[in-house]
Scaffold this motif. Structure first.
Motif, PDB file in Angstrom:
ATOM      1  N   VAL A  92       0.846  -1.139   0.100  1.00 34.95           N
ATOM      2  CA  VAL A  92      -0.034  -0.185   0.075  1.00 34.95           C
ATOM      3  C   VAL A  92       0.886   1.122   0.053  1.00 34.95           C
ATOM      4  O   VAL A  92       0.648   2.274  -0.799  1.00 34.95           O
ATOM      5  N   VAL A  93       1.941   1.224   0.635  1.00 40.55           N
ATOM      6  CA  VAL A  93       2.900   2.323   0.903  1.00 40.55           C
ATOM      7  C   VAL A  93       3.465   2.684  -0.556  1.00 40.55           C
ATOM      8  O   VAL A  93       3.503   3.758  -0.947  1.00 40.55           O
ATOM      9  N   GLY A  94       3.696   1.479  -1.185  1.00 41.39           N
ATOM     10  CA  GLY A  94       4.643   1.764  -2.611  1.00 41.39           C
ATOM     11  C   GLY A  94       3.435   2.251  -3.622  1.00 41.39           C
ATOM     12  O   GLY A  94       3.892   2.940  -4.259  1.00 41.39           O
ATOM     13  N   LEU A  95       2.194   1.792  -3.510  1.00 39.92           N
ATOM     14  CA  LEU A  95       1.297   2.151  -4.352  1.00 39.92           C
ATOM     15  C   LEU A  95       0.927   3.764  -4.089  1.00 39.92           C
ATOM     16  O   LEU A  95       0.870   4.698  -5.132  1.00 39.92           O
ATOM     17  N   VAL A  96       0.670   3.980  -2.879  1.00 37.08           N
ATOM     18  CA  VAL A  96       0.263   5.527  -2.743  1.00 37.08           C
ATOM     19  C   VAL A  96       1.479   6.355  -3.060  1.00 37.08           C
ATOM     20  O   VAL A  96       1.623   7.646  -3.789  1.00 37.08           O
ATOM     21  N   VAL A  97       2.752   6.092  -2.253  1.00 38.82           N
ATOM     22  CA  VAL A  97       3.929   6.964  -2.491  1.00 38.82           C
ATOM     23  C   VAL A  97       4.526   7.003  -3.903  1.00 38.82           C
ATOM     24  O   VAL A  97       4.789   7.928  -4.623  1.00 38.82           O
ATOM     25  N   GLY A  98       4.287   5.857  -4.611  1.00 37.70           N
ATOM     26  CA  GLY A  98       4.933   5.548  -5.894  1.00 37.70           C
ATOM     27  C   GLY A  98       3.864   6.380  -7.002  1.00 37.70           C
ATOM     28  O   GLY A  98       4.335   6.925  -7.845  1.00 37.70           O
ATOM     29  N   GLY A  99       2.446   6.303  -6.491  1.00 34.94           N
ATOM     30  CA  GLY A  99       1.792   7.083  -7.361  1.00 34.94           C
ATOM     31  C   GLY A  99       2.034   8.661  -7.447  1.00 34.94           C
ATOM     32  O   GLY A  99       1.526   9.505  -8.302  1.00 34.94           O
ATOM     33  N   SER A 100       2.629   9.094  -6.434  1.00 37.24           N
ATOM     34  CA  SER A 100       2.753  10.531  -6.364  1.00 37.24           C
ATOM     35  C   SER A 100       3.864  10.991  -6.942  1.00 37.24           C
ATOM     36  O   SER A 100       4.142  12.101  -7.313  1.00 37.24           O
ATOM     37  N   PHE A 101       4.550  10.086  -7.390  1.00 31.82           N
ATOM     38  CA  PHE A 101       5.915  10.212  -8.118  1.00 31.82           C
ATOM     39  C   PHE A 101       6.031   9.900  -9.473  1.00 31.82           C
ATOM     40  O   PHE A 101       6.954   9.691 -10.148  1.00 31.82           O
ATOM     41  N   TYR A 102       4.763   9.676 -10.472  1.00 36.04           N
ATOM     42  CA  TYR A 102       4.631   9.283 -11.419  1.00 36.04           C
ATOM     43  C   TYR A 102       5.145  10.087 -12.482  1.00 36.04           C
ATOM     44  O   TYR A 102       5.537   9.633 -13.639  1.00 36.04           O
ATOM     45  N   SER A 103       5.361  11.330 -12.359  1.00 36.37           N
ATOM     46  CA  SER A 103       6.025  12.021 -13.492  1.00 36.37           C
ATOM     47  C   SER A 103       7.683  12.204 -13.427  1.00 36.37           C
ATOM     48  O   SER A 103       7.938  12.561 -14.510  1.00 36.37           O
ATOM     49  N   SER A 104       8.135  11.548 -12.319  1.00 37.81           N
ATOM     50  CA  SER A 104       9.576  11.900 -12.297  1.00 37.81           C
ATOM     51  C   SER A 104      10.254  10.337 -12.276  1.00 37.81           C
ATOM     52  O   SER A 104      10.036   9.809 -10.995  1.00 37.81           O
ATOM     53  N   MET A 105      10.633   9.958 -13.165  1.00 40.43           N
ATOM     54  CA  MET A 105      11.010   8.243 -13.039  1.00 40.43           C
ATOM     55  C   MET A 105      12.510   8.486 -12.144  1.00 40.43           C
ATOM     56  O   MET A 105      12.349   7.552 -11.317  1.00 40.43           O
ATOM     57  N   GLY A 106      13.273   9.289 -11.825  1.00 42.98           N
ATOM     58  CA  GLY A 106      14.082   8.996 -11.166  1.00 42.98           C
ATOM     59  C   GLY A 106      13.931   9.310  -9.556  1.00 42.98           C
ATOM     60  O   GLY A 106      14.238   8.472  -9.013  1.00 42.98           O
ATOM     61  N   ALA A 107      12.971   9.876  -9.317  1.00 48.66           N
ATOM     62  CA  ALA A 107      12.329  10.044  -7.801  1.00 48.66           C
ATOM     63  C   ALA A 107      11.545   8.956  -7.628  1.00 48.66           C
ATOM     64  O   ALA A 107      11.905   8.403  -6.556  1.00 48.66           O
ATOM     65  N   LEU A 108      10.828   8.473  -8.767  1.00 51.32           N
ATOM     66  CA  LEU A 108      10.193   7.308  -8.484  1.00 51.32           C
ATOM     67  C   LEU A 108      11.105   5.898  -8.006  1.00 51.32           C
ATOM     68  O   LEU A 108      10.913   5.188  -7.083  1.00 51.32           O
ATOM     69  N   MET A 109      12.028   5.981  -8.881  1.00 52.80           N
ATOM     70  CA  MET A 109      13.143   4.910  -8.648  1.00 52.80           C
ATOM     71  C   MET A 109      13.815   4.947  -7.379  1.00 52.80           C
ATOM     72  O   MET A 109      13.939   3.978  -6.646  1.00 52.80           O
ATOM     73  N   LEU A 110      14.136   6.232  -6.970  1.00 55.20           N
ATOM     74  CA  LEU A 110      14.831   6.391  -5.481  1.00 55.20           C
ATOM     75  C   LEU A 110      14.046   6.150  -4.455  1.00 55.20           C
ATOM     76  O   LEU A 110      14.258   5.376  -3.233  1.00 55.20           O
ATOM     77  N   VAL A 111      12.684   6.831  -4.503  1.00 56.02           N
ATOM     78  CA  VAL A 111      11.486   6.250  -3.638  1.00 56.02           C
ATOM     79  C   VAL A 111      11.242   4.700  -3.370  1.00 56.02           C
ATOM     80  O   VAL A 111      11.194   3.989  -2.379  1.00 56.02           O
ATOM     81  N   SER A 112      11.243   4.202  -4.651  1.00 58.18           N
ATOM     82  CA  SER A 112      11.001   2.753  -4.692  1.00 58.18           C
ATOM     83  C   SER A 112      12.085   1.814  -3.973  1.00 58.18           C
ATOM     84  O   SER A 112      11.903   0.873  -3.414  1.00 58.18           O
ATOM     85  N   PHE A 113      13.521   2.521  -4.267  1.00 57.02           N
ATOM     86  CA  PHE A 113      14.568   1.932  -3.431  1.00 57.02           C
ATOM     87  C   PHE A 113      14.254   1.861  -1.945  1.00 57.02           C
ATOM     88  O   PHE A 113      14.500   1.038  -1.337  1.00 57.02           O
ATOM     89  N   LEU A 114      13.929   3.211  -1.675  1.00 59.53           N
ATOM     90  CA  LEU A 114      13.801   3.059  -0.245  1.00 59.53           C
ATOM     91  C   LEU A 114      12.720   2.492   0.421  1.00 59.53           C
ATOM     92  O   LEU A 114      12.762   1.671   1.492  1.00 59.53           O
ATOM     93  N   ILE A 115      11.655   2.210  -0.316  1.00 64.69           N
ATOM     94  CA  ILE A 115      10.543   1.366   0.370  1.00 64.69           C
ATOM     95  C   ILE A 115      11.094  -0.065   0.264  1.00 64.69           C
ATOM     96  O   ILE A 115      10.670  -0.671   1.190  1.00 64.69           O
ATOM     97  N   ASN A 116      11.533  -0.493  -0.812  1.00 63.74           N
ATOM     98  CA  ASN A 116      12.205  -1.853  -0.938  1.00 63.74           C
ATOM     99  C   ASN A 116      13.072  -2.304   0.111  1.00 63.74           C
ATOM    100  O   ASN A 116      13.227  -3.210   0.720  1.00 63.74           O
ATOM    101  N   LEU A 117      13.889  -1.195   0.508  1.00 63.34           N
ATOM    102  CA  LEU A 117      15.027  -1.248   1.538  1.00 63.34           C
ATOM    103  C   LEU A 117      14.287  -1.433   3.007  1.00 63.34           C
ATOM    104  O   LEU A 117      14.729  -2.419   3.744  1.00 63.34           O
ATOM    105  N   GLY A 118      13.493  -0.727   3.132  1.00 62.26           N
ATOM    106  CA  GLY A 118      12.492  -0.747   4.490  1.00 62.26           C
ATOM    107  C   GLY A 118      11.979  -2.034   4.573  1.00 62.26           C
ATOM    108  O   GLY A 118      11.689  -2.827   5.470  1.00 62.26           O
ATOM    109  N   GLN A 119      11.396  -2.404   3.480  1.00 56.57           N
ATOM    110  CA  GLN A 119      10.548  -3.890   3.311  1.00 56.57           C
ATOM    111  C   GLN A 119      11.591  -4.988   3.634  1.00 56.57           C
ATOM    112  O   GLN A 119      11.137  -5.770   4.499  1.00 56.57           O
ATOM    113  N   ALA A 120      12.671  -5.096   2.989  1.00 55.14           N
ATOM    114  CA  ALA A 120      13.621  -5.896   3.302  1.00 55.14           C
ATOM    115  C   ALA A 120      14.243  -6.048   4.788  1.00 55.14           C
ATOM    116  O   ALA A 120      14.371  -7.158   5.349  1.00 55.14           O
ATOM    117  N   LEU A 121      14.195  -4.755   5.272  1.00 56.43           N
ATOM    118  CA  LEU A 121      14.845  -4.795   6.746  1.00 56.43           C
ATOM    119  C   LEU A 121      13.850  -5.433   7.563  1.00 56.43           C
ATOM    120  O   LEU A 121      14.100  -6.037   8.442  1.00 56.43           O
TER     121      LEU A 121
END
Length: 152
Positions: A92-121
């Protein structure tokens, strides 16, 4: 080992939670690697396969907790529920936060990285506590994360 000692006749009961953790951790770590590669401009078409591995892990967690709950001890039940909650929260966090960065691919990748890092932790924290016979509660989550980072 008879089929009575296996969940759905496939997975041994004593290894069920372990395999579920492996699938979800593998999917999370692979997602981190793909995000890092995406940030530097290398795109591999493995996202669907990694998502499928995570989906299988989620389904195993759901089936184990809701379908075969009585066949697991209290620790395994607690960790199956933890896995499902962690996956759902980060999805859900990935959908909500990722949806807010749909216009900037670089920001989306960075936010996705941080979300995945938190999930892995959080998945590794659960794995570490399960391996050492501890349950995770809302009261001990901070200490469990610290123990996981120390690998105790």
């Amino acid at each position: 080992m008879s089929d009575a000692d296996k969940i759905m006749g496939l997975v041994p009961k004593d290894k069920y939670v372990l395999y579920t953790y492996y699938l979800l951790l593998g999917s999370a770590v692979a997602g981190i690697v793909l995000n890092v590669l995406g940030i530097i401009g290398v795109y591999l078409p493995l996202g669907a396969l990694i998502g499928l591995v995570g989906l299988v892990g989620l389904i195993m967690g759901l089936v184990g907790y809701f379908g075969f709950k009585d066949q697991f001890n209290a620790l395994d039940q607690a960790h199956l529920l933890y896995l499902v909650i962690i996956f759902a929260v980060f999805f859900v966090v990935g959908l909500v936060v990722g949806g807010s960065f749909y216009s900037s691919m670089g920001a989306l990748m960075l936010v996705s990285f941080l979300i995945n890092l938190g999930q892995a932790l959080m998945l590794f924290t659960g794995y570490n506590s399960w391996k050492h016979g501890r349950a995770i509660t809302k009261d001990n989550i901070k200490s469990e994360v610290q123990l996981a980072l120390k690998r105790a």
